[in-house]
Design a protein around this motif. Structure first.
Motif, PDB file in Angstrom:
ATOM      1  N   SER A  41       0.350  -0.840  -5.739  1.00  0.00           N
ATOM      2  CA  SER A  41       0.560   0.590  -6.238  1.00  0.00           C
ATOM      3  C   SER A  41      -0.165   1.653  -5.334  1.00  0.00           C
ATOM      4  O   SER A  41      -1.044   2.529  -5.667  1.00  0.00           O
ATOM      5  CB  SER A  41       0.530   0.996  -7.378  1.00  0.00           C
ATOM      6  N   ASP A  42       0.269   1.615  -3.929  1.00  0.00           N
ATOM      7  CA  ASP A  42      -0.329   2.451  -2.827  1.00  0.00           C
ATOM      8  C   ASP A  42       0.305   3.777  -2.982  1.00  0.00           C
ATOM      9  O   ASP A  42       1.554   4.040  -2.424  1.00  0.00           O
ATOM     10  CB  ASP A  42      -0.323   1.866  -1.756  1.00  0.00           C
ATOM     11  N   GLU A  43      -0.293   4.870  -3.498  1.00  0.00           N
ATOM     12  CA  GLU A  43       0.592   6.004  -3.704  1.00  0.00           C
ATOM     13  C   GLU A  43       0.648   6.792  -2.570  1.00  0.00           C
ATOM     14  O   GLU A  43       1.585   7.873  -2.012  1.00  0.00           O
ATOM     15  CB  GLU A  43      -0.027   7.062  -4.645  1.00  0.00           C
ATOM     16  N   GLU A  44      -0.062   6.367  -1.261  1.00  0.00           N
ATOM     17  CA  GLU A  44       0.178   6.985   0.020  1.00  0.00           C
ATOM     18  C   GLU A  44       1.363   6.580   0.866  1.00  0.00           C
ATOM     19  O   GLU A  44       2.090   6.901   1.397  1.00  0.00           O
ATOM     20  CB  GLU A  44      -1.017   6.809   0.789  1.00  0.00           C
ATOM     21  N   ASP A  45       1.917   5.335   0.359  1.00  0.00           N
ATOM     22  CA  ASP A  45       3.062   4.588   1.084  1.00  0.00           C
ATOM     23  C   ASP A  45       3.774   3.640   0.090  1.00  0.00           C
ATOM     24  O   ASP A  45       3.768   2.503   0.108  1.00  0.00           O
ATOM     25  CB  ASP A  45       2.357   3.712   2.114  1.00  0.00           C
ATOM     26  N   PRO A  46       4.275   4.481  -0.863  1.00  0.00           N
ATOM     27  CA  PRO A  46       5.085   3.793  -2.062  1.00  0.00           C
ATOM     28  C   PRO A  46       6.255   2.750  -1.275  1.00  0.00           C
ATOM     29  O   PRO A  46       6.610   1.960  -2.144  1.00  0.00           O
ATOM     30  CB  PRO A  46       5.463   4.745  -2.850  1.00  0.00           C
ATOM     31  N   ARG A  47       6.719   3.317  -0.327  1.00  0.00           N
ATOM     32  CA  ARG A  47       8.138   2.663   0.267  1.00  0.00           C
ATOM     33  C   ARG A  47       7.710   1.571   1.301  1.00  0.00           C
ATOM     34  O   ARG A  47       8.564   0.820   1.570  1.00  0.00           O
ATOM     35  CB  ARG A  47       9.003   3.636   1.067  1.00  0.00           C
ATOM     36  N   ARG A  48       6.207   1.258   1.414  1.00  0.00           N
ATOM     37  CA  ARG A  48       5.892   0.234   2.247  1.00  0.00           C
ATOM     38  C   ARG A  48       6.503   0.302   3.575  1.00  0.00           C
ATOM     39  O   ARG A  48       6.889  -0.620   4.092  1.00  0.00           O
ATOM     40  CB  ARG A  48       6.358  -1.177   1.708  1.00  0.00           C
ATOM     41  N   ASN A  49       6.357   1.456   4.289  1.00  0.00           N
ATOM     42  CA  ASN A  49       6.771   1.477   5.603  1.00  0.00           C
ATOM     43  C   ASN A  49       5.588   1.351   6.528  1.00  0.00           C
ATOM     44  O   ASN A  49       5.737   1.600   7.949  1.00  0.00           O
ATOM     45  CB  ASN A  49       6.977   3.020   5.677  1.00  0.00           C
ATOM     46  N   GLY A  50       4.224   0.985   5.876  1.00  0.00           N
ATOM     47  CA  GLY A  50       3.348   0.617   6.876  1.00  0.00           C
ATOM     48  C   GLY A  50       2.877   2.108   7.309  1.00  0.00           C
ATOM     49  O   GLY A  50       2.295   2.898   6.602  1.00  0.00           O
ATOM     50  N   LEU A  96       6.645  -5.844   7.764  1.00  0.00           N
ATOM     51  CA  LEU A  96       7.410  -6.996   7.758  1.00  0.00           C
ATOM     52  C   LEU A  96       8.017  -7.261   6.712  1.00  0.00           C
ATOM     53  O   LEU A  96       9.097  -7.492   6.556  1.00  0.00           O
ATOM     54  CB  LEU A  96       6.548  -8.084   8.244  1.00  0.00           C
ATOM     55  N   ALA A  97       7.310  -7.398   5.458  1.00  0.00           N
ATOM     56  CA  ALA A  97       7.688  -7.800   4.152  1.00  0.00           C
ATOM     57  C   ALA A  97       8.179  -6.814   3.401  1.00  0.00           C
ATOM     58  O   ALA A  97       8.639  -7.009   2.097  1.00  0.00           O
ATOM     59  CB  ALA A  97       6.972  -8.790   3.587  1.00  0.00           C
ATOM     60  N   ARG A  98       7.682  -5.368   3.515  1.00  0.00           N
ATOM     61  CA  ARG A  98       7.745  -4.405   2.698  1.00  0.00           C
ATOM     62  C   ARG A  98       7.226  -4.762   1.519  1.00  0.00           C
ATOM     63  O   ARG A  98       7.954  -4.378   0.271  1.00  0.00           O
ATOM     64  CB  ARG A  98       9.222  -3.741   2.530  1.00  0.00           C
ATOM     65  N   ASP A  99       5.977  -5.092   1.431  1.00  0.00           N
ATOM     66  CA  ASP A  99       5.465  -5.895   0.392  1.00  0.00           C
ATOM     67  C   ASP A  99       3.926  -5.978   0.785  1.00  0.00           C
ATOM     68  O   ASP A  99       3.668  -6.444   1.935  1.00  0.00           O
ATOM     69  CB  ASP A  99       6.290  -7.166   0.097  1.00  0.00           C
ATOM     70  N   PRO A 100       2.990  -5.893  -0.049  1.00  0.00           N
ATOM     71  CA  PRO A 100       1.737  -5.673   0.082  1.00  0.00           C
ATOM     72  C   PRO A 100       0.925  -7.159  -0.099  1.00  0.00           C
ATOM     73  O   PRO A 100      -0.221  -6.979  -0.068  1.00  0.00           O
ATOM     74  CB  PRO A 100       0.999  -4.817  -0.659  1.00  0.00           C
ATOM     75  N   THR A 101       1.752  -8.348  -0.420  1.00  0.00           N
ATOM     76  CA  THR A 101       0.979  -9.378  -0.689  1.00  0.00           C
ATOM     77  C   THR A 101       0.235 -10.023   0.128  1.00  0.00           C
ATOM     78  O   THR A 101      -0.932 -10.313   0.136  1.00  0.00           O
ATOM     79  CB  THR A 101       2.152 -10.480  -1.223  1.00  0.00           C
ATOM     80  N   SER A 102       0.797 -10.019   1.540  1.00  0.00           N
ATOM     81  CA  SER A 102      -0.078 -10.669   2.417  1.00  0.00           C
ATOM     82  C   SER A 102      -1.255  -9.556   3.001  1.00  0.00           C
ATOM     83  O   SER A 102      -2.346 -10.218   3.194  1.00  0.00           O
ATOM     84  CB  SER A 102       0.858 -10.729   3.540  1.00  0.00           C
ATOM     85  N   ALA A 103      -1.026  -8.318   2.784  1.00  0.00           N
ATOM     86  CA  ALA A 103      -1.858  -7.492   2.981  1.00  0.00           C
ATOM     87  C   ALA A 103      -3.091  -7.614   2.016  1.00  0.00           C
ATOM     88  O   ALA A 103      -4.337  -7.412   2.407  1.00  0.00           O
ATOM     89  CB  ALA A 103      -1.620  -6.165   2.951  1.00  0.00           C
ATOM     90  N   LYS A 104      -2.753  -7.972   0.801  1.00  0.00           N
ATOM     91  CA  LYS A 104      -3.806  -8.332  -0.106  1.00  0.00           C
ATOM     92  C   LYS A 104      -4.714  -9.536   0.450  1.00  0.00           C
ATOM     93  O   LYS A 104      -6.006  -9.516   0.061  1.00  0.00           O
ATOM     94  CB  LYS A 104      -2.925  -8.790  -1.578  1.00  0.00           C
ATOM     95  N   SER A 105      -4.059 -10.457   0.841  1.00  0.00           N
ATOM     96  CA  SER A 105      -4.874 -11.593   1.282  1.00  0.00           C
ATOM     97  C   SER A 105      -5.834 -11.034   2.480  1.00  0.00           C
ATOM     98  O   SER A 105      -7.338 -11.418   2.480  1.00  0.00           O
ATOM     99  CB  SER A 105      -4.093 -12.742   1.798  1.00  0.00           C
ATOM    100  N   ILE A 106      -5.293 -10.345   3.319  1.00  0.00           N
ATOM    101  CA  ILE A 106      -6.089  -9.673   4.295  1.00  0.00           C
ATOM    102  C   ILE A 106      -7.087  -9.061   3.837  1.00  0.00           C
ATOM    103  O   ILE A 106      -8.541  -9.301   4.164  1.00  0.00           O
ATOM    104  CB  ILE A 106      -5.358  -8.803   5.317  1.00  0.00           C
ATOM    105  N   SER A 107      -7.054  -8.106   2.808  1.00  0.00           N
ATOM    106  CA  SER A 107      -8.189  -7.354   2.343  1.00  0.00           C
ATOM    107  C   SER A 107      -9.079  -8.288   1.589  1.00  0.00           C
ATOM    108  O   SER A 107     -10.387  -8.024   1.585  1.00  0.00           O
ATOM    109  CB  SER A 107      -7.356  -6.404   1.637  1.00  0.00           C
TER     110      SER A 107
END
Lengths: 198, 198
Positions: free
Chosen positions: B93-102, B166-177
DNA sequence: CATTTATTGCAACTAGTGTTGTAAAATCGA
DNA sequence: TCGATTTTACAACACTAGTTGCAATAAATG
């Protein structure tokens, strides 16, 4: 039976790929391709169909090329393979991308507003190429959480492509690569991460 | 003395930013903005000038927003700040980018074929925002080679933005993080890297 | 050499976009 | 209320790009 083509399809695809790679989808016009290749618009359309079909053909061709390279580099998958891979893409003389256009697929992710299903499929398959070889390599060296670490490596890789594209220069990618290699070394047996990251 | 504007400039900039962020520069048309905002083309042009000037204003506004956020998050720069930062951008739930635009800036790097000097300057300044706080943080914890490691972190960050886009979804970013945090932990005193990476 | 058939060059068409001119509308101060 | 001045709506313009129709062209086959 009839008049043959005056150009070679594969050669033309290479030239067109270079154009899409460097300038992107929108900025590469059908008329521009005509100028570069010397092949008339009409012949292009006859052979490859509409612009998005041509683009898709180029993407598939690009993926094939990368796939063949990965097969070679990861013939015996291991941490060492990954290290060599990262050293290669950040090398000051990368013969795969001498013009520093980054990665056609990554560029496409950002450029196309609403990609077609076919384009999305192409990109997903491309991403999976890397994911597979990374996971294989990590597993062969018995690293914990190979999927998560593979996603991390993909992230670092795409980040490196970003920096290459930004500066048309691999300097920053070199730093990324250097630290990634250090991280990979830290993962190696016999000193693996103490515990799972999950 | 005369008729006042029927709209608030800041509000309109926010709306336009959202459009550029989501769809990119080309796909965001002047007429589309008219529809979204209800403000006529002529008024837009009168107020902000031509499209590229409007875009530049939006970029500057975006950078200002990010800069204020970074100032808050890195008020006392340290490895911990970086950890919190990466946890935040990969949060579900990133309130800075809720739409996942990167990231608007990263998106711009890839989308614009031949950026103007002004756009390039804007992006470079934006990148330096992160570089500065990362370097400061690493130095404050006496990590070796802070510049190189900062470049690595920027790479991982931009890679994460790639995957989000790419995925409009933070799942993969979560792994990176997750892995980045693990790496950062490995850098901490009193167990810093044994030797310089250079 | 003639016929067949795909290729090719040219030009037109359509759609979309940034931009600008002009005149009507609206607001604030006197 | 009136005038000054900006904003606004409408439409037109110019330009670009993808696409398509058509006739001329060129090569391979018999």
């Amino acid at each position: 039976m009839a008049r043959p083509r005056s150009f070679d399809e594969q050669d033309l695809l290479e030239t067109v790929m270079e154009a899409f790679w460097r300038r992107g989808y929108s900025a590469t016009t059908y008329r521009g391709i005509e100028l570069i290749t010397g092949v008339g618009i009409r012949s292009l359309a006859n052979t490859f169909g509409e612009k998005d079909e041509l683009f898709l053909t180029v993407l598939a061709s690009y993926r094939g090329r990368v796939s063949r390279n990965l097969d070679k580099m990861f013939a015996s998958p291991s941490i060492d393979s990954i290290v060599r891979f990262f050293e290669r893409i950040s090398s000051p003389s990368d013969e795969e991308d001498p013009r520093r256009n980054g990665c056609l697929m990554v560029n496409t992710v950002f450029e196309i507003d609403k990609p077609t299903a076919a384009v999305n499929r192409e990109i997903a398959q491309y991403r999976d190429l890397f994911r597979s070889v990374f996971i294989e390599s990590l597993e062969s060296d018995q690293i914990l959480d190979p999927e998560i670490r593979a996603d991390f490596l993909i992230g670092a890789l795409w980040g490196a492509f970003s920096q290459i594209r930004l500066a048309r220069d691999p300097t920053s990618a070199k730093s990324i690569s250097t630290v990634v290699v250090e991280v990979l070394d830290g993962w190696r047996s016999p000193v693996p991460p103490k515990h799972s990251v999950t």
